[in-house]
Write a protein that holds these residues in place. Structure first.
Motif, PDB file in Angstrom:
ATOM      1  N   THR A   1       0.844  -1.240   0.076  1.00  0.00           N
ATOM      2  CA  THR A   1      -0.037   0.046  -0.099  1.00  0.00           C
ATOM      3  C   THR A   1       0.755   1.057  -0.113  1.00  0.00           C
ATOM      4  O   THR A   1       0.568   2.222  -0.570  1.00  0.00           O
ATOM      5  N   ASN A   2       1.863   1.330   0.845  1.00  0.00           N
ATOM      6  CA  ASN A   2       2.567   2.507   0.855  1.00  0.00           C
ATOM      7  C   ASN A   2       4.231   2.043   0.922  1.00  0.00           C
ATOM      8  O   ASN A   2       4.583   1.087   0.809  1.00  0.00           O
TER       9      ASN A   2
ATOM     10  N   PRO B   1      -2.625   3.642 -11.616  1.00  0.00           N
ATOM     11  CA  PRO B   1      -1.560   3.065 -10.982  1.00  0.00           C
ATOM     12  C   PRO B   1      -0.066   3.319 -11.676  1.00  0.00           C
ATOM     13  O   PRO B   1       0.197   3.127 -12.793  1.00  0.00           O
ATOM     14  N   PRO B   2       0.715   3.703 -10.698  1.00  0.00           N
ATOM     15  CA  PRO B   2       2.171   4.141 -11.118  1.00  0.00           C
ATOM     16  C   PRO B   2       2.950   2.820 -11.922  1.00  0.00           C
ATOM     17  O   PRO B   2       2.667   1.693 -11.215  1.00  0.00           O
ATOM     18  N   THR B   3       3.730   2.991 -12.550  1.00  0.00           N
ATOM     19  CA  THR B   3       4.590   1.894 -13.339  1.00  0.00           C
ATOM     20  C   THR B   3       5.812   1.710 -12.154  1.00  0.00           C
ATOM     21  O   THR B   3       5.895   2.390 -11.356  1.00  0.00           O
ATOM     22  N   ARG B   4       6.469   0.595 -12.565  1.00  0.00           N
ATOM     23  CA  ARG B   4       7.431   0.254 -11.691  1.00  0.00           C
ATOM     24  C   ARG B   4       8.669   1.441 -11.644  1.00  0.00           C
ATOM     25  O   ARG B   4       9.397   1.832 -10.673  1.00  0.00           O
TER      26      ARG B   4
ATOM     27  N   CYS C   1      11.503  -5.196   1.689  1.00  0.00           N
ATOM     28  CA  CYS C   1      10.883  -5.451   0.452  1.00  0.00           C
ATOM     29  C   CYS C   1      10.073  -6.763   0.361  1.00  0.00           C
ATOM     30  O   CYS C   1      10.910  -7.712   0.712  1.00  0.00           O
ATOM     31  N   PRO C   2       8.877  -6.766   0.021  1.00  0.00           N
ATOM     32  CA  PRO C   2       7.972  -8.078   0.051  1.00  0.00           C
ATOM     33  C   PRO C   2       8.672  -8.883  -0.787  1.00  0.00           C
ATOM     34  O   PRO C   2       9.212  -8.669  -1.640  1.00  0.00           O
ATOM     35  N   GLY C   3       8.527 -10.382  -0.357  1.00  0.00           N
ATOM     36  CA  GLY C   3       9.028 -11.352  -1.357  1.00  0.00           C
ATOM     37  C   GLY C   3      10.229 -11.985  -0.764  1.00  0.00           C
ATOM     38  O   GLY C   3      10.644 -11.840   0.115  1.00  0.00           O
TER      39      GLY C   3
ATOM     40  N   GLN D   1       3.857  -9.271  -6.132  1.00  0.00           N
ATOM     41  CA  GLN D   1       2.559  -9.084  -6.935  1.00  0.00           C
ATOM     42  C   GLN D   1       1.949  -7.884  -6.504  1.00  0.00           C
ATOM     43  O   GLN D   1       1.174  -7.264  -7.367  1.00  0.00           O
ATOM     44  N   ASN D   2       1.996  -7.440  -5.181  1.00  0.00           N
ATOM     45  CA  ASN D   2       1.245  -6.310  -4.862  1.00  0.00           C
ATOM     46  C   ASN D   2       1.992  -4.821  -4.887  1.00  0.00           C
ATOM     47  O   ASN D   2       1.558  -3.886  -4.762  1.00  0.00           O
ATOM     48  N   LEU D   3       3.089  -4.893  -5.638  1.00  0.00           N
ATOM     49  CA  LEU D   3       3.868  -3.722  -5.876  1.00  0.00           C
ATOM     50  C   LEU D   3       3.535  -3.377  -7.330  1.00  0.00           C
ATOM     51  O   LEU D   3       3.037  -3.830  -8.021  1.00  0.00           O
ATOM     52  N   PRO D   4       3.738  -1.813  -7.305  1.00  0.00           N
ATOM     53  CA  PRO D   4       3.470  -1.202  -8.660  1.00  0.00           C
ATOM     54  C   PRO D   4       4.170  -1.696  -9.825  1.00  0.00           C
ATOM     55  O   PRO D   4       5.550  -1.409  -9.748  1.00  0.00           O
TER      56      PRO D   4
END
Length: 359
Positions: free
Chosen positions: A196-197, A232-235, A268-270, A283-286
């Protein structure tokens, strides 16, 4: 300064199993539900708690009025739930209490499954972090789950994380840093990336107040709620935003005469590979953060090659690991302990104290 002892950035392993103070025995376990429909951790997330609230409300709506009014359960703020439990009508408080009890049962079930995993055996304490842990409702659910486990004969305690969840994910970065960082520097940069953030901050080590880093604290931070962006923002846009926040904080540190280390700690997730690639769990990241052509630590070093005239070092680990690391100074009475972070998903990590504390 001891910067001459720093290894080349190409030699820095990410997601290391051995850190200065602890070993990371396990992280990012993805347990399946018994019916193989989804992940077990989905039963104890922020969304899952509000689904339980909604379930109780739906039962009452069939018989009459909803004591919580018209606000959708997913939109109920933590402070609102806390107020309803403490000061609401008996029925409104009863709805929230019912959800707390159900969630506690689910949390206890999830913990039992984790304890059966090889990397989690003999765990003596579990710290529960994430957004739910800083609310009265969340702490009550954690305490109730702990009681349920101990009453069942499991010698384990569940405790809320000490730091606010927004700060724990930054403060834990000090325990990713090699020892030389703390010679001649009083602060470092940290990034906490979530579904989310994204939060970027400067952590003051405060070593003069406590040599064990127990007084480390967030000096300044900036927050970006990428989930709220439309479109939604790109990576690449997300990385550019992170770099802009880093540059802003570096400028503020220079103005305040902070001795900012040439180090960035990232949560960082993952699953994070030793070279810094995210192999799964992003998968939840932009955008696509799991691409073989994307490497966040490398991108950060290229954008910010030096800090204070010295080559920038970037070390990345799983976000639950980093949040858990904020507890290192406070878990020295035991040997094996873990962390569960309750947020958009369920993060997890298990640690062993390297100095044999608690033995």
């Amino acid at each position: 300064m001891a910067t001459s002892q720093a290894p080349s950035v190409s030699e820095i392993p990410h997601a290391a199993g051995t850190l200065p103070a602890v070993t990371v025995d396990s992280y990012n376990i993805e347990l399946r539900q018994p019916d193989d429909e989804g992940f077990l951790g989905d039963r104890v997330t922020k969304g899952a708690f509000r689904d339980l609230v909604e379930d109780w409300r739906e039962r009452l709506r069939k018989l009459g009025d909803d004591p919580l009014g018209e606000t959708p359960s997913r939109d109920l703020a933590k402070k609102t739930l806390d107020r309803l439990l403490r000061e609401g009508s008996p029925e409104a408080a009863g709805v929230v209490q019912g959800a707390v009890e159900d969630f506690s049962q689910e949390l206890a079930t999830v913990v039992r499954r984790f304890l059966r995993q090889k990397g989690w055996r003999d765990t003596e304490r579990i710290v529960v972090g994430g957004g739910l842990s800083d609310s009265y409702v969340g702490r009550l659910a954690i305490g109730r789950a702990s009681v349920l486990l101990r009453a069942a004969g499991i010698d384990l305690s569940l405790v809320p994380i000490r730091h606010h969840h927004d700060e724990g994910g930054l403060i834990g970065a000090v325990h990713l840093a090699p020892a030389w960082i703390f010679s001649g520097y009083d602060s470092l940069l940290a990034i906490d990336i979530g579904g989310t953030n994204i939060r970027v901050g400067i952590v003051a080590t405060n070593l003069r107040k406590a040599a064990d880093l127990s007084r480390a604290a967030v000096w300044r931070s900036e927050l970006w709620r990428h989930r709220d962006e439309e479109p939604p923002p790109t990576r690449d846009a997300a990385v550019a935003r992170i770099v802009a926040m880093l540059e802003s904080l570096v400028a503020r540190a220079e103005k305040a005469d902070l001795a900012l280390a040439p180090f960035i700690g990232v949560g960082c997730p993952g699953v994070i590979e030793p070279d810094g690639q995210i192999s799964r769990g992003g998968q939840n990241l932009p955008g696509n953060w799991e691409s073989s052509r994307f490497n966040l630590p490398r991108a950060l070093r290229e954008a910010l090659p030096t800090i204070g005239g010295h080559e920038t070092m970037v070390v990345m680990h799983n976000d639950a690991v980093v949040q858990g690391l904020s507890e290192v100074p406070f878990q020295q009475d035991i040997v094996r302990w873990g962390v569960l972070t309750i947020g958009t998903g369920l993060g997890n990590a298990r640690f062993g104290n390297r100095d044999g504390a608690g033995s």
